[in-house]
Design an enzyme around this catalytic site. Structure first.
Site, PDB file in Angstrom:
ATOM      1  N   HIS A 163      45.884  87.355  78.085  1.00 54.11           N
ATOM      2  CA  HIS A 163      45.459  85.846  78.842  1.00 54.11           C
ATOM      3  C   HIS A 163      43.572  85.531  79.056  1.00 54.11           C
ATOM      4  O   HIS A 163      43.307  86.593  78.357  1.00 54.11           O
ATOM      5  CB  HIS A 163      45.842  86.582  80.299  1.00 54.11           C
ATOM      6  CG  HIS A 163      47.080  87.520  81.081  1.00 54.11           C
ATOM      7  ND1 HIS A 163      47.577  88.254  81.254  1.00 54.11           N
ATOM      8  CD2 HIS A 163      48.903  87.085  80.003  1.00 54.11           C
ATOM      9  CE1 HIS A 163      48.320  88.359  81.268  1.00 54.11           C
ATOM     10  NE2 HIS A 163      49.653  87.840  80.731  1.00 54.11           N
ATOM     11  N   CYS A 172      44.663  86.004  88.195  1.00 52.80           N
ATOM     12  CA  CYS A 172      46.166  86.526  87.962  1.00 52.80           C
ATOM     13  C   CYS A 172      46.700  86.737  89.569  1.00 52.80           C
ATOM     14  O   CYS A 172      48.226  86.723  89.159  1.00 52.80           O
ATOM     15  CB  CYS A 172      45.732  88.212  87.983  1.00 52.80           C
ATOM     16  SG  CYS A 172      45.348  88.583  86.239  1.00 52.80           S
TER      17      CYS A 172
END
Ligand code: DAV
Length: 397
Positions: free
Chosen positions: A279, A381
């Protein structure tokens, strides 16, 4: 090129046939008998509720995850590649079981508070369904004692304009994560969104490097067997989308997205100094058009196209060593969510970051989120921006 906006969708054709009472039949002399059937139902697709091109346009609607029923994934080579090594005993002991209820209760409270603050800012908040992740499952290629969670919608869903894409995620525990989102996705489809699921990966052993050693490896734990990516490895700057290869995103996955999005978008692959890459949103975090947070520990070089951008190197995180971060580094501190080009949601104990942002003219909104962070992410997130007011632009011109 014309500017695109989700306000004006082209008409689209619904080819579902509406048959009249008399079916079409063939005559014995092979001449077709034409009948009075209607096969074309021309409808105008409603203006899509899903529409977002950047990370900083004014936020209007967002999905906020939920932690209910979260389970601990079992330790395997892909987890070893990315997870903090000191938590291996926790994963080994608890893999397949529910996360300790005390963590989930505190994290859920923080998440609900975050959702309430977003609503108080006039933003529509949607939540995924509660799912019992503790159900074991099996495919022809693998079995898992449990799923993971729906806490991090950013990992799974990628919004590009009026399209919402389900990612082909590389973790086996996440194979059925889509279940928490399908009700929402059907609703967004009904209100005009384009809804796509990337090719469902097999996640057979061929995807994983057989002898991957996280201490020695300077390559990814995954192969190029099939396309896989997590949406959180991509970050949107209008027509330009930046991404990284990681331990969950391979070149094949990036190429799939590139082919799928076509010439309207340019996907650029960036390299960072991050051996545990998974990520991009604690590494490269745009806050406004022309303004970027860049993780100084991981930065290598940015392409020339950023030369007129203001590159802001955030202060180091202040999370204490004894606070459990099972899934991430402390740089989860910069996983912030921009509500627009000024307001940005930040963890309330990250005082140096809050001061830093204020000094650069931003308006930080400090909120408690440290317990949630234990589950692998922060405000970026935990969300997917479904709609931001704005149009598709070339922000590097
Ligand atoms: O340590 O880079 C990235 C965010 C995870 N979703 C890290 C955390």
């Amino acid at each position: 090129m014309p500017m695109l906006s989700c306000e004006t969708n082209p008409p689209f054709m619904n080819t579902a046939a509406t048959r009249s009472a008399q079916p079409v039949s063939y005559r014995s002399d092979s001449r077709l008998l034409f009948d009075d059937i209607s096969v074309t139902d021309v409808r105008v697709r409603p203006a899509s509720r899903v529409c977002s091109y950047s990370e900083w346009d004014p936020l209007e609607e967002v999905i906020v995850g939920r932690v209910d029923g979260a389970c601990v994934p079992v330790w395997d080579s892909v987890l070893a590649a990315t997870m903090p090594a000191q938590h291996m005993p926790f994963f080994t002991a608890e893999g397949g079981r529910r996360f300790p209820e005390s963590i989930l209760t505190r994290a859920a409270r923080e998440l609900d508070n975050f959702a309430a603050v977003l609503e108080s800012e006039g933003i529509t908040v949607r939540r995924p369904d509660s799912v019992d992740w503790s159900t074991a499952f099996q495919t022809p290629h693998f079995n898992q004692p449990a799923g993971l969670y729906a806490a991090m919608p950013r990992d799974f869903l990628l919004v590009v304009g009026d399209e919402i894409i389900e990612s082909p995620m590389a973790w086996r525990s996440r194979y059925f994560e889509f279940r928490a989102y399908r009700k929402l996705l059907k609703e967004y489809f009904a209100t005009g969104a384009r809804w796509t699921a990337a090719p469902k990966p097999e996640l057979s052993d061929e995807l994983y490097h057989p002898a991957y050693d996280s201490r020695a490896a300077n390559h990814s734990a995954i192969t190029e067997f099939e396309p896989v990516f997590d949406a959180a490895d991509f970050v949107r700057f209008g027509r330009d989308i930046f991404c990284q290869k990681s331990h969950v995103t391979n070149q094949f996955g990036i190429d799939w997205l590139r082919h799928h999005l076509g010439e309207e978008y340019r996907i650029h692959v960036l390299n960072f100094n991050d051996p545990k890459a998974m990520h991009i949103d604690a590494t490269l975090v745009p806050l406004a058009r022309g303004r970027l947070l860049l993780n100084a520990e991981r930065a290598v070089a940015l392409p020339q196209m950023f030369k007129n951008w203001e590159i802001l190197f955030p202060p180091p995180p202040v999370i204490p060593d004894d606070h459990p971060l099972y899934f991430t580094s402390k740089w989860v501190s910069i996983n912030v969510l921009s509500l627009n080009e000024e307001q940005v949601v930040v963890e309330e104990q990250e005082r140096p970051l809050i001061e830093f942002l204020k000094n650069h003219g931003f308006k930080p909104i400090p909120l408690p989120f440290r317990n949630f962070m234990s589950l692998g992410g922060a405000f970026h997130c935990a969300t997917v921006d479904v709609r931001r007011r704005g149009t598709l632009q070339d922000v590097f011109c």
